[in-house]
Design a protein around this motif. Structure first.
Motif, PDB file in Angstrom:
ATOM      1  N   GLY A  37      22.772 -50.114 -25.982  1.00 46.58           N
ATOM      2  CA  GLY A  37      21.605 -49.492 -25.365  1.00 46.58           C
ATOM      3  C   GLY A  37      20.309 -49.825 -26.084  1.00 46.58           C
ATOM      4  N   LEU A  38      20.397 -50.132 -27.373  1.00 44.51           N
ATOM      5  CA  LEU A  38      19.200 -50.472 -28.149  1.00 44.51           C
ATOM      6  C   LEU A  38      18.938 -51.967 -28.006  1.00 44.51           C
ATOM      7  CD1 LEU A  38      16.993 -49.472 -30.117  1.00 44.51           C
ATOM      8  CD2 LEU A  38      18.551 -50.100 -31.977  1.00 44.51           C
ATOM      9  N   VAL A  39      17.902 -52.307 -27.270  1.00 41.50           N
ATOM     10  CA  VAL A  39      17.543 -53.710 -27.044  1.00 41.50           C
ATOM     11  C   VAL A  39      16.717 -54.226 -28.214  1.00 41.50           C
ATOM     12  CG1 VAL A  39      16.314 -55.301 -25.513  1.00 41.50           C
ATOM     13  CG2 VAL A  39      17.616 -53.374 -24.541  1.00 41.50           C
ATOM     14  N   ALA A  40      15.798 -53.400 -28.707  1.00 46.19           N
ATOM     15  CA  ALA A  40      14.930 -53.795 -29.824  1.00 46.19           C
ATOM     16  C   ALA A  40      14.330 -52.544 -30.443  1.00 46.19           C
ATOM     17  CB  ALA A  40      13.811 -54.712 -29.337  1.00 46.19           C
TER      18      ALA A  40
ATOM     19  N   SER B  91      -1.948 -49.442 -39.694  1.00 46.58           N
ATOM     20  CA  SER B  91      -3.220 -50.039 -40.115  1.00 46.58           C
ATOM     21  C   SER B  91      -3.219 -51.558 -40.000  1.00 46.58           C
ATOM     22  CB  SER B  91      -3.583 -49.615 -41.546  1.00 46.58           C
ATOM     23  OG  SER B  91      -2.656 -50.148 -42.468  1.00 46.58           O
ATOM     24  N   THR B  92      -2.057 -52.183 -40.185  1.00 42.96           N
ATOM     25  CA  THR B  92      -1.977 -53.645 -40.124  1.00 42.96           C
ATOM     26  C   THR B  92      -1.307 -54.148 -38.857  1.00 42.96           C
ATOM     27  OG1 THR B  92       0.169 -53.747 -41.242  1.00 42.96           O
ATOM     28  CG2 THR B  92      -1.815 -53.805 -42.638  1.00 42.96           C
ATOM     29  N   GLY B  93      -0.509 -53.291 -38.213  1.00 37.07           N
ATOM     30  CA  GLY B  93       0.251 -53.723 -37.049  1.00 37.07           C
ATOM     31  C   GLY B  93       1.436 -54.597 -37.405  1.00 37.07           C
ATOM     32  N   LEU B  94       1.815 -54.620 -38.681  1.00 40.83           N
ATOM     33  CA  LEU B  94       2.929 -55.447 -39.132  1.00 40.83           C
ATOM     34  C   LEU B  94       4.220 -54.640 -39.199  1.00 40.83           C
ATOM     35  CD1 LEU B  94       1.194 -57.490 -41.969  1.00 40.83           C
ATOM     36  CD2 LEU B  94       1.682 -58.221 -39.623  1.00 40.83           C
ATOM     37  N   SER B  95       5.294 -55.235 -38.668  1.00 41.17           N
ATOM     38  CA  SER B  95       6.595 -54.591 -38.688  1.00 41.17           C
ATOM     39  C   SER B  95       7.160 -54.589 -40.107  1.00 41.17           C
ATOM     40  CB  SER B  95       7.554 -55.327 -37.751  1.00 41.17           C
ATOM     41  OG  SER B  95       8.825 -54.706 -37.760  1.00 41.17           O
ATOM     42  N   LEU B  96       7.689 -53.439 -40.513  1.00 35.85           N
ATOM     43  CA  LEU B  96       8.303 -53.289 -41.830  1.00 35.85           C
ATOM     44  C   LEU B  96       9.824 -53.429 -41.748  1.00 35.85           C
ATOM     45  CD1 LEU B  96       6.231 -50.199 -42.947  1.00 35.85           C
ATOM     46  CD2 LEU B  96       5.806 -52.593 -43.538  1.00 35.85           C
ATOM     47  N   ALA B  97      10.380 -53.055 -40.604  1.00 41.54           N
ATOM     48  CA  ALA B  97      11.823 -53.155 -40.376  1.00 41.54           C
ATOM     49  C   ALA B  97      12.031 -53.226 -38.875  1.00 41.54           C
ATOM     50  CB  ALA B  97      12.544 -51.944 -40.966  1.00 41.54           C
ATOM     51  N   GLY B  98      13.041 -53.989 -38.473  1.00 46.12           N
ATOM     52  CA  GLY B  98      13.264 -54.081 -37.038  1.00 46.12           C
ATOM     53  C   GLY B  98      14.533 -54.805 -36.666  1.00 46.12           C
ATOM     54  N   TYR B  99      14.823 -54.735 -35.396  1.00 47.35           N
ATOM     55  CA  TYR B  99      15.950 -55.422 -34.774  1.00 47.35           C
ATOM     56  C   TYR B  99      15.402 -56.043 -33.492  1.00 47.35           C
ATOM     57  CZ  TYR B  99      20.041 -55.823 -31.734  1.00 47.35           C
ATOM     58  OH  TYR B  99      20.990 -56.279 -30.860  1.00 47.35           O
TER      59      TYR B  99
ATOM     60  N   LEU C  25       4.345 -46.129 -37.047  1.00 41.03           N
ATOM     61  CA  LEU C  25       4.840 -45.954 -35.684  1.00 41.03           C
ATOM     62  C   LEU C  25       6.192 -46.648 -35.582  1.00 41.03           C
ATOM     63  CD1 LEU C  25       1.729 -46.705 -33.422  1.00 41.03           C
ATOM     64  CD2 LEU C  25       2.803 -44.494 -33.798  1.00 41.03           C
ATOM     65  N   GLN C  26       6.971 -46.226 -34.605  1.00 41.83           N
ATOM     66  CA  GLN C  26       8.247 -46.870 -34.328  1.00 41.83           C
ATOM     67  C   GLN C  26       8.406 -46.986 -32.828  1.00 41.83           C
ATOM     68  OE1 GLN C  26      11.659 -44.739 -35.791  1.00 41.83           O
ATOM     69  NE2 GLN C  26      13.108 -46.190 -34.941  1.00 41.83           N
ATOM     70  N   GLY C  27       8.875 -48.122 -32.386  1.00 36.08           N
ATOM     71  CA  GLY C  27       9.165 -48.318 -30.975  1.00 36.08           C
ATOM     72  C   GLY C  27      10.623 -48.679 -30.789  1.00 36.08           C
ATOM     73  N   MET C  28      11.218 -48.166 -29.723  1.00 37.58           N
ATOM     74  CA  MET C  28      12.589 -48.514 -29.359  1.00 37.58           C
ATOM     75  C   MET C  28      12.606 -48.915 -27.892  1.00 37.58           C
ATOM     76  SD  MET C  28      15.122 -45.695 -31.078  1.00 37.58           S
ATOM     77  CE  MET C  28      14.107 -44.235 -31.185  1.00 37.58           C
ATOM     78  N   LEU C  29      13.010 -50.152 -27.618  1.00 34.52           N
ATOM     79  CA  LEU C  29      13.225 -50.610 -26.253  1.00 34.52           C
ATOM     80  C   LEU C  29      14.691 -50.361 -25.927  1.00 34.52           C
ATOM     81  CD1 LEU C  29      12.310 -52.037 -23.660  1.00 34.52           C
ATOM     82  CD2 LEU C  29      12.861 -54.216 -24.784  1.00 34.52           C
TER      83      LEU C  29
ATOM     84  N   ASP D 100       9.878 -46.637 -48.390  1.00 32.47           N
ATOM     85  CA  ASP D 100      10.866 -47.557 -48.956  1.00 32.47           C
ATOM     86  C   ASP D 100      11.418 -48.416 -47.816  1.00 32.47           C
ATOM     87  OD1 ASP D 100      13.221 -48.766 -49.904  1.00 32.47           O
ATOM     88  OD2 ASP D 100      13.741 -47.061 -51.161  1.00 32.47           O
ATOM     89  N   VAL D 101      11.054 -49.697 -47.811  1.00 35.64           N
ATOM     90  CA  VAL D 101      11.443 -50.600 -46.732  1.00 35.64           C
ATOM     91  C   VAL D 101      12.966 -50.736 -46.637  1.00 35.64           C
ATOM     92  CG1 VAL D 101      11.261 -52.968 -45.868  1.00 35.64           C
ATOM     93  CG2 VAL D 101       9.246 -51.822 -46.780  1.00 35.64           C
ATOM     94  N   THR D 102      13.670 -50.686 -47.754  1.00 35.44           N
ATOM     95  CA  THR D 102      15.133 -50.763 -47.730  1.00 35.44           C
ATOM     96  C   THR D 102      15.708 -49.599 -46.929  1.00 35.44           C
ATOM     97  OG1 THR D 102      15.125 -51.858 -49.870  1.00 35.44           O
ATOM     98  CG2 THR D 102      17.204 -50.883 -49.172  1.00 35.44           C
ATOM     99  N   LYS D 103      15.150 -48.408 -47.086  1.00 27.81           N
ATOM    100  CA  LYS D 103      15.623 -47.238 -46.328  1.00 27.81           C
ATOM    101  C   LYS D 103      15.270 -47.375 -44.851  1.00 27.81           C
ATOM    102  CE  LYS D 103      15.787 -44.051 -50.172  1.00 27.81           C
ATOM    103  NZ  LYS D 103      15.275 -42.838 -50.802  1.00 27.81           N
ATOM    104  N   LEU D 104      14.121 -47.978 -44.557  1.00 24.33           N
ATOM    105  CA  LEU D 104      13.755 -48.211 -43.157  1.00 24.33           C
ATOM    106  C   LEU D 104      14.719 -49.208 -42.508  1.00 24.33           C
ATOM    107  CD1 LEU D 104       9.852 -48.444 -43.384  1.00 24.33           C
ATOM    108  CD2 LEU D 104      11.249 -46.461 -42.726  1.00 24.33           C
ATOM    109  N   GLU D 105      15.076 -50.256 -43.244  1.00 24.26           N
ATOM    110  CA  GLU D 105      16.035 -51.237 -42.720  1.00 24.26           C
ATOM    111  C   GLU D 105      17.397 -50.600 -42.485  1.00 24.26           C
ATOM    112  OE1 GLU D 105      15.701 -54.267 -45.721  1.00 24.26           O
ATOM    113  OE2 GLU D 105      13.967 -55.177 -44.740  1.00 24.26           O
ATOM    114  N   GLN D 106      17.807 -49.690 -43.365  1.00 26.28           N
ATOM    115  CA  GLN D 106      19.080 -48.986 -43.175  1.00 26.28           C
ATOM    116  C   GLN D 106      19.009 -48.088 -41.945  1.00 26.28           C
ATOM    117  OE1 GLN D 106      22.140 -49.347 -44.834  1.00 26.28           O
ATOM    118  NE2 GLN D 106      22.704 -48.204 -42.994  1.00 26.28           N
ATOM    119  N   LEU D 107      17.879 -47.456 -41.729  1.00 31.21           N
ATOM    120  CA  LEU D 107      17.696 -46.631 -40.535  1.00 31.21           C
ATOM    121  C   LEU D 107      17.865 -47.473 -39.269  1.00 31.21           C
ATOM    122  CD1 LEU D 107      16.902 -44.115 -38.943  1.00 31.21           C
ATOM    123  CD2 LEU D 107      14.505 -44.693 -39.416  1.00 31.21           C
TER     124      LEU D 107
END
Length: 126
Positions: free
Chosen positions: A23-26, A33-41, A94-98, A5-12
């Protein structure tokens, strides 16, 4: 097919911003499979593509060396007081945090932010 659920990912993502503050830069949560971001900052599309590839390489290198397989996350220390954490949320996400390490409490990262991310993505799956 992706089951999240992308809405829940955006809330996360918003919750992580509140927890890690400056401290969270990005951060991005993406479909492997697609390499496309579903949620991010402060989304980082080039980093998403490269960390997708790097995570596959690390996994195959560990397997080929006889080491245990990659677990739920890995951390890289970068130059300029930065670090990146890559979390594996199963085979599909996957999730990345800078992070700015001068502004990130590493205890909060390991005891709260990483577990919150793992739990939040699991909950987004219904």
């Amino acid at each position: 097919m992706l089951n999240a659920d992308v809405t829940k990912l955006e809330q996360l993502v918003q919750d992580l911003r509140a927890l890690l503050k400056e401290g969270l830069v990005a951060t991005d949560i993406w479909d492997r499979s697609t390499g496309l971001s579903l949620a991010g900052y402060n989304a980082q599309p080039a980093a998403v593509a490269l960390f997708n590839q790097l995570t596959e390489e690390i996994g195959s290198t560990l397997g080929g060396s006889g080491f245990p397989t990659l677990g739920r996350y890995y951390l890289l220390e970068l130059e300029g007081d930065n670090s990146v954490v890559i979390l594996q949320h199963g085979a599909d996400l996957l999730q990345g945090m800078l992070l700015n390490t001068k502004k990130t409490n590493m205890g909060i990262l390991f005891s709260l932010a990483i577990p919150k991310s793992l739990e939040g993505v699991a909950k987004s799956r219904g």
